[in-house]
Write a protein that holds these residues in place. Structure first.
Motif, PDB file in Angstrom:
ATOM      1  N   UNK A  27      -3.627 -63.023 -96.237  1.00  0.00           N
ATOM      2  CA  UNK A  27      -4.200 -64.913 -96.508  1.00  0.00           C
ATOM      3  C   UNK A  27      -5.092 -65.287 -95.579  1.00  0.00           C
ATOM      4  N   UNK A  28      -5.084 -64.905 -94.445  1.00  0.00           N
ATOM      5  CA  UNK A  28      -5.986 -65.119 -93.184  1.00  0.00           C
ATOM      6  C   UNK A  28      -6.419 -66.695 -93.312  1.00  0.00           C
ATOM      7  N   UNK A  29      -5.268 -67.431 -93.304  1.00  0.00           N
ATOM      8  CA  UNK A  29      -5.333 -68.939 -93.485  1.00  0.00           C
ATOM      9  C   UNK A  29      -5.861 -69.536 -92.395  1.00  0.00           C
ATOM     10  N   UNK A  30      -5.598 -69.211 -91.129  1.00  0.00           N
ATOM     11  CA  UNK A  30      -6.336 -69.720 -89.993  1.00  0.00           C
ATOM     12  C   UNK A  30      -7.757 -69.537 -89.677  1.00  0.00           C
ATOM     13  N   UNK A  31      -7.933 -68.223 -89.714  1.00  0.00           N
ATOM     14  CA  UNK A  31      -9.575 -67.767 -89.805  1.00  0.00           C
ATOM     15  C   UNK A  31      -9.792 -66.785 -90.525  1.00  0.00           C
ATOM     16  N   UNK A  32     -11.125 -66.441 -90.790  1.00  0.00           N
ATOM     17  CA  UNK A  32     -11.573 -65.158 -91.494  1.00  0.00           C
ATOM     18  C   UNK A  32     -11.518 -65.912 -92.937  1.00  0.00           C
ATOM     19  N   UNK A  33     -11.546 -64.668 -94.125  1.00  0.00           N
ATOM     20  CA  UNK A  33     -11.576 -64.963 -95.154  1.00  0.00           C
ATOM     21  C   UNK A  33     -10.367 -64.141 -96.026  1.00  0.00           C
ATOM     22  N   UNK A  34      -9.548 -64.716 -97.048  1.00  0.00           N
ATOM     23  CA  UNK A  34      -8.599 -63.967 -97.809  1.00  0.00           C
ATOM     24  C   UNK A  34      -9.164 -62.966 -98.136  1.00  0.00           C
ATOM     25  N   UNK A  35      -8.132 -61.747 -98.110  1.00  0.00           N
ATOM     26  CA  UNK A  35      -8.630 -60.199 -98.456  1.00  0.00           C
ATOM     27  C   UNK A  35      -7.416 -59.867 -99.106  1.00  0.00           C
ATOM     28  N   UNK A  36      -7.711 -58.373 -99.604  1.00  0.00           N
ATOM     29  CA  UNK A  36      -6.681 -57.498-100.367  1.00  0.00           C
ATOM     30  C   UNK A  36      -6.949 -56.126 -99.561  1.00  0.00           C
ATOM     31  N   UNK A  37      -5.940 -55.658 -99.097  1.00  0.00           N
ATOM     32  CA  UNK A  37      -5.701 -54.272 -98.701  1.00  0.00           C
ATOM     33  C   UNK A  37      -5.131 -53.420 -99.679  1.00  0.00           C
ATOM     34  N   UNK A  38      -5.815 -52.244-100.003  1.00  0.00           N
ATOM     35  CA  UNK A  38      -5.477 -51.269-100.977  1.00  0.00           C
ATOM     36  C   UNK A  38      -5.245 -50.127-100.192  1.00  0.00           C
ATOM     37  N   UNK A  39      -4.091 -49.284-100.536  1.00  0.00           N
ATOM     38  CA  UNK A  39      -3.772 -48.140 -99.662  1.00  0.00           C
ATOM     39  C   UNK A  39      -3.347 -46.986-100.663  1.00  0.00           C
ATOM     40  N   UNK A  40      -3.940 -45.866-100.595  1.00  0.00           N
ATOM     41  CA  UNK A  40      -3.510 -44.686-101.583  1.00  0.00           C
ATOM     42  C   UNK A  40      -3.557 -43.260-100.935  1.00  0.00           C
ATOM     43  N   UNK A  41      -2.392 -42.938-100.804  1.00  0.00           N
ATOM     44  CA  UNK A  41      -1.841 -41.605 -99.924  1.00  0.00           C
ATOM     45  C   UNK A  41      -2.643 -40.334-100.543  1.00  0.00           C
ATOM     46  N   UNK A  42      -3.012 -40.510-101.774  1.00  0.00           N
ATOM     47  CA  UNK A  42      -4.064 -39.102-102.320  1.00  0.00           C
ATOM     48  C   UNK A  42      -5.297 -39.268-101.932  1.00  0.00           C
ATOM     49  N   UNK A  43      -6.082 -40.059-101.472  1.00  0.00           N
ATOM     50  CA  UNK A  43      -7.305 -40.323-100.843  1.00  0.00           C
ATOM     51  C   UNK A  43      -8.435 -39.780-101.738  1.00  0.00           C
TER      52      UNK A  43
END
Length: 464
Positions: free
Chosen positions: A68-84
């Motif tokens: 959410x980064x509500x205090x500073x920065x921009x809202x973002x989404x992190x995606x993780x994939x073990x297979x690469x």
């Protein structure tokens, strides 16, 4: 009116306990067609489906989390994939015009990708969709939120236009309080000794409220606050706890911390259903009649319960808090708005608030229902909007004068954390307040929120 005498610990129990011990925030009943998402509830948790989680099982290796980064920065989404080995494609569209693509991007295969929302000229409701490729039919993850102008953090969001506080808002609630004052309380206090604890005594309290009905509350009192005859020998702090949608608010024992609790069951909740059972889902009861809309009546039920507590000689009237989760979070705000003696509020995953945003951002529950009702645009739409505006938690917040803590879940499909920010920013200037987001939490009150609440009470109730 209540006397100063409570039945002593060894008194005969005239009432029957109807509660549960399965936690302080639980949604136990199926809410059928209106809250069809309830089948995903368990011990207060929602399985975050379709909007806000993986939706393509073939690509379940991707895991997503909202930042959410509500205090500073921009809202973002992190995606993780073990297979690469898999790439990602993201598309951001305006919710007001899904053909208006604000940004699209193809990411090369990687084990972790973080995507920040684009800046917009003004706050804009958007939908962020992740797929494996531009032409992929099944989304992996879909998220609705508000994109902000460059340099403006989400915590400064004031809310979308619509459902503004009515011009006669104060007069509406003054009139409602007068209606309640005309109804005698007539409390019936019954011991429930089989549910006592080593530090607390339990009572069942039945009170009269507006509309010729009664409500039932569970009252836990520290043993050392009363003598053997049930007379008060010290004053203790208290928390008034109110329920989520359709759930009973069971007895909650916090007497080990020296705190009394009053678990309130407004009409159509728990044992209060013995006196008033709604023939339809209560969120739509008399929705086109502002003076008799369910939430106006339920707010007065909560106020009646508070009036009972403030008259108890074993309660310190300067240390009484209001608390609730989801719908209960709305009740907590409303109670503080109507009862100036409330010392502080903990409103968790606040529901039924900031409708102008919720009807756009919410993908499950009451916002979806209200969106459908208002979408009919029939002759009752104006009255429906009035009913919602009079009871909107964001509008109730404008009347609150005590310290307020708002806590939201970062991946809540029912009550978006941006709605909590709108409520937070409606609290009058100078009133102490806190805002928290629990990362990756759906529609739930997790232990970390309980810790935030406990810290708030230590600060404003002076409890350990």
């Amino acid at each position: 009116m209540p006397t100063g005498l409570l039945l002593p610990a060894n008194a005969h129990a005239n009432g029957k306990y109807h509660g549960t011990e399965k936690g302080e925030f639980s949604v136990r009943r199926s809410l059928r067609r209106v809250f069809s998402f309830a089948k995903h509830l368990s011990a207060g948790l929602v399985v975050f489906m379709v909007l806000g989680n993986q939706t393509d099982q073939a690509n379940a290796a991707w895991r997503f989390e909202v930042l959410p980064n509500v205090e500073k920065g921009k809202p973002a989404v992190r995606a993780v994939n073990d297979s690469k080995h898999d790439g990602l494609y993201v598309r951001v569209t305006k919710l007001s015009d899904t053909t208006a693509v604000l940004e699209s991007r193809q990411f090369a295969p990687a084990s972790e990708i973080t995507y920040e929302l684009p800046s917009t000229k003004e706050p804009t409701h958007v939908e962020v969709t992740f797929t494996t490729a531009p032409n992929a039919q099944s989304p992996l993850f879909v998220w609705r939120t508000v994109a902000m102008p460059k340099g403006v953090p989400p915590i400064r969001y004031r809310g979308a236009r619509g459902f503004e506080r009515p011009a006669d808002f104060d007069e509406f609630w003054i009139r409602a309080k007068k209606q309640l004052a005309a109804v005698p309380m007539e409390p019936v206090i019954e011991r429930v000794p089989d549910r006592d604890t080593s530090t607390g005594l339990l009572y069942k309290v039945t009170l009269r409220s507006v509309g010729d009905t009664k409500i039932v509350c569970w009252y836990f009192v520290p043993r050392d606050a009363l003598d053997d005859q049930g007379q008060a020998r010290r004053r203790c702090p208290a928390v008034i706890i109110m329920p989520g949608y359709g759930a009973e608010e069971p007895p909650i024992d916090r007497t080990t911390s020296g705190i009394a609790t009053l678990s309130v069951n407004p009409r159509n909740h728990g044992p209060s259903r013995d006196y008033w059972k709604c023939p339809v889902e209560h969120l739509v009861w008399n929705i086109a009649d502002p003076e008799n809309f369910y939430y106006r009546l339920a707010f007065l039920d909560c106020l009646r319960a508070a009036e009972f507590l403030f008259e108890r000689p074993e309660i310190d009237p300067k240390r009484v808090a209001a608390e609730g989760g989801s719908q209960g979070g709305l009740f907590a705000l409303a109670l503080a708005a109507l009862e100036p003696r409330i010392a502080c509020v903990c409103s968790n995953v606040t529901a039924f608030s900031a409708y102008a945003d919720g009807i756009i951002l919410g993908t499950l529950g009451h916002h979806k229902t209200y969106r459908e009702i208002l979408g009919r645009n029939d002759t009752t739409a104006t009255l429906v909007r009035k009913s919602l505006a009079y009871t909107d938690g964001a509008n109730m917040a404008t009347r609150v004068r005590c310290p307020v803590q708002i806590s939201m879940g970062g991946m809540d499909p029912v009550c978006h954390y941006m709605q909590g920010i709108v409520v937070y920013n409606r609290i009058p200037k100078g009133v102490p307040k806190e805002y928290h987001v629990a990362p990756n939490v759906p529609h739930a009150v997790p232990p970390e929120m309980r810790e935030w609440n406990a810290r708030w009470y230590r600060r404003w109730l002076g409890v350990q």
